[in-house]
Design an enzyme around this catalytic site. Sequence first.
Site, PDB file in Angstrom:
ATOM      1  N   GLU A  90      46.115  79.109  22.008  1.00 36.07           N
ATOM      2  CA  GLU A  90      46.106  77.670  22.261  1.00 36.07           C
ATOM      3  C   GLU A  90      44.995  76.957  21.510  1.00 36.07           C
ATOM      4  OE1 GLU A  90      48.040  75.393  24.098  1.00 36.07           O
ATOM      5  OE2 GLU A  90      46.643  74.050  23.083  1.00 36.07           O
ATOM      6  N   TYR A  93      38.187  78.101  17.772  1.00 35.36           N
ATOM      7  CA  TYR A  93      37.144  77.281  17.145  1.00 35.36           C
ATOM      8  C   TYR A  93      35.840  78.040  17.034  1.00 35.36           C
ATOM      9  CZ  TYR A  93      33.777  73.386  16.669  1.00 35.36           C
ATOM     10  OH  TYR A  93      32.783  72.540  16.249  1.00 35.36           O
ATOM     11  N   VAL A  94      35.230  77.957  15.843  1.00 31.41           N
ATOM     12  CA  VAL A  94      33.884  78.495  15.621  1.00 31.41           C
ATOM     13  C   VAL A  94      33.066  77.323  15.101  1.00 31.41           C
ATOM     14  CG1 VAL A  94      32.468  80.118  14.294  1.00 31.41           C
ATOM     15  CG2 VAL A  94      34.731  80.817  15.127  1.00 31.41           C
ATOM     16  N   GLY A 104      35.674  84.540  13.236  1.00 28.64           N
ATOM     17  CA  GLY A 104      37.093  84.191  13.371  1.00 28.64           C
ATOM     18  C   GLY A 104      37.992  85.404  13.200  1.00 28.64           C
ATOM     19  N   PHE A 125      51.304  79.922  17.839  1.00 25.22           N
ATOM     20  CA  PHE A 125      50.296  78.862  17.890  1.00 25.22           C
ATOM     21  C   PHE A 125      50.814  77.700  17.055  1.00 25.22           C
ATOM     22  CE2 PHE A 125      48.887  79.815  13.543  1.00 25.22           C
ATOM     23  CZ  PHE A 125      49.284  81.138  13.419  1.00 25.22           C
ATOM     24  N   TYR A 138      45.597  81.150   8.314  1.00 21.44           N
ATOM     25  CA  TYR A 138      46.653  81.863   9.019  1.00 21.44           C
ATOM     26  C   TYR A 138      47.665  82.491   8.068  1.00 21.44           C
ATOM     27  CZ  TYR A 138      44.840  79.769  13.266  1.00 21.44           C
ATOM     28  OH  TYR A 138      44.037  79.392  14.306  1.00 21.44           O
ATOM     29  N   LYS A 139      48.011  81.752   7.004  1.00 21.47           N
ATOM     30  CA  LYS A 139      49.027  82.281   6.072  1.00 21.47           C
ATOM     31  C   LYS A 139      48.516  83.521   5.353  1.00 21.47           C
ATOM     32  CE  LYS A 139      52.359  78.669   5.228  1.00 21.47           C
ATOM     33  NZ  LYS A 139      52.904  77.608   4.353  1.00 21.47           N
ATOM     34  N   ARG A 140      47.204  83.535   5.037  1.00 22.77           N
ATOM     35  CA  ARG A 140      46.572  84.695   4.398  1.00 22.77           C
ATOM     36  C   ARG A 140      46.776  85.949   5.233  1.00 22.77           C
ATOM     37  NH1 ARG A 140      41.877  81.734   3.062  1.00 22.77           N
ATOM     38  NH2 ARG A 140      40.829  82.356   4.991  1.00 22.77           N
ATOM     39  N   GLU A 150      62.562  77.697  10.614  1.00 22.56           N
ATOM     40  CA  GLU A 150      63.618  77.614  11.618  1.00 22.56           C
ATOM     41  C   GLU A 150      63.828  76.201  12.131  1.00 22.56           C
ATOM     42  OE1 GLU A 150      62.840  80.634  14.563  1.00 22.56           O
ATOM     43  OE2 GLU A 150      62.610  82.204  13.037  1.00 22.56           O
TER      44      GLU A 150
END
Lengths: 171, 143
Positions: A90, A93-94, A104, A125, A138-140, A150
């Site tokens: 949800e 954060y750092v 992270g 998420f 995230y994609k990495r 979708e």
Amino acid sequence: MEYKLRKAEPKDVSDILRLVKELAKYEEMEHHVTLTEKELLEDGFGDTPFYHCIIAEIQGEGSGDGPKVVGFAMYYFTYDPWVGKQLYLEEFYVMDEYRGLGIGSEILRQLSDLAMKTRCTGMMFVVAENNEPSVQFYKRRGAEDLSQEEGWRLYRFDKSSLIKMATPGEE
Amino acid sequence: MEHHVTLTEKELLEDGFGDTPFYHCIIAEIQGEGSGDGPKVVGFAMYYFTYDPWVGKQLYLEEFYVMDEYRGLGIGSEILRQLSDLAMKTRCTGMMFVVAENNEPSVQFYKRRGAEDLSQEEGWRLYRFDKSSLIKMATPGEE
């Protein structure tokens, strides 16, 4: 710099709220945070937890300083009727000044371990479409954009709509 | 996408009716159609609770379906009413769900009742790490 990750405890609710507000401020939405420490305490540490947190802590910076909470992830479990349990990330954060230390990545590793242990088949998420650094982060790591692939769009009924749909007098 | 449903009755039982339920359902049932026929399940809603760190508890509507031949009877509206009652009772500040962008009947069903498209208004996009990505990120040997 040494840091430590641990499960959140009731004493952490004021730091959790502080970090939630800092992240909201980054999105210029700080005034939208109406949650209180009392609600965070009841909702996270009562009989039925509605959320869980991993806390990232560094040792105090001066001699004699106590540990300082510098990051967190808030998650809970959701359910996909095709495949079962999912972990839902949800909030994540750092604090700016503590980035680049691997906090992270380490949080994501612990969340992934937890997902495996609890037999979740995925972690879900949302990311704001204009948040390029997060999208890349995230994609990495292999995340797929389900809105892209979708066509899912996130909807909400706010309280006033719920009241209109609820049995009169139920509010 | 029927072949994508790998969930079993055993998992549904453990996950919904164990010590910690991971989901809840409202079931819609009609009386049997012939004399002597038992009740028949014709629709359902699957939901669980989520948490918005700005405002707290939310109700999340995961799945919502009424069999085609039983639509137009108000079952869907009644299910939404009960979910709304539950949201009020459990002090949720909202009910969230996703809709496929090309699903026009559903989009209208929800918009008629006041639902806002947060993907439109706030630019949220739904992401997922699937199991193979989780394994890659997890401690080796944790799977």
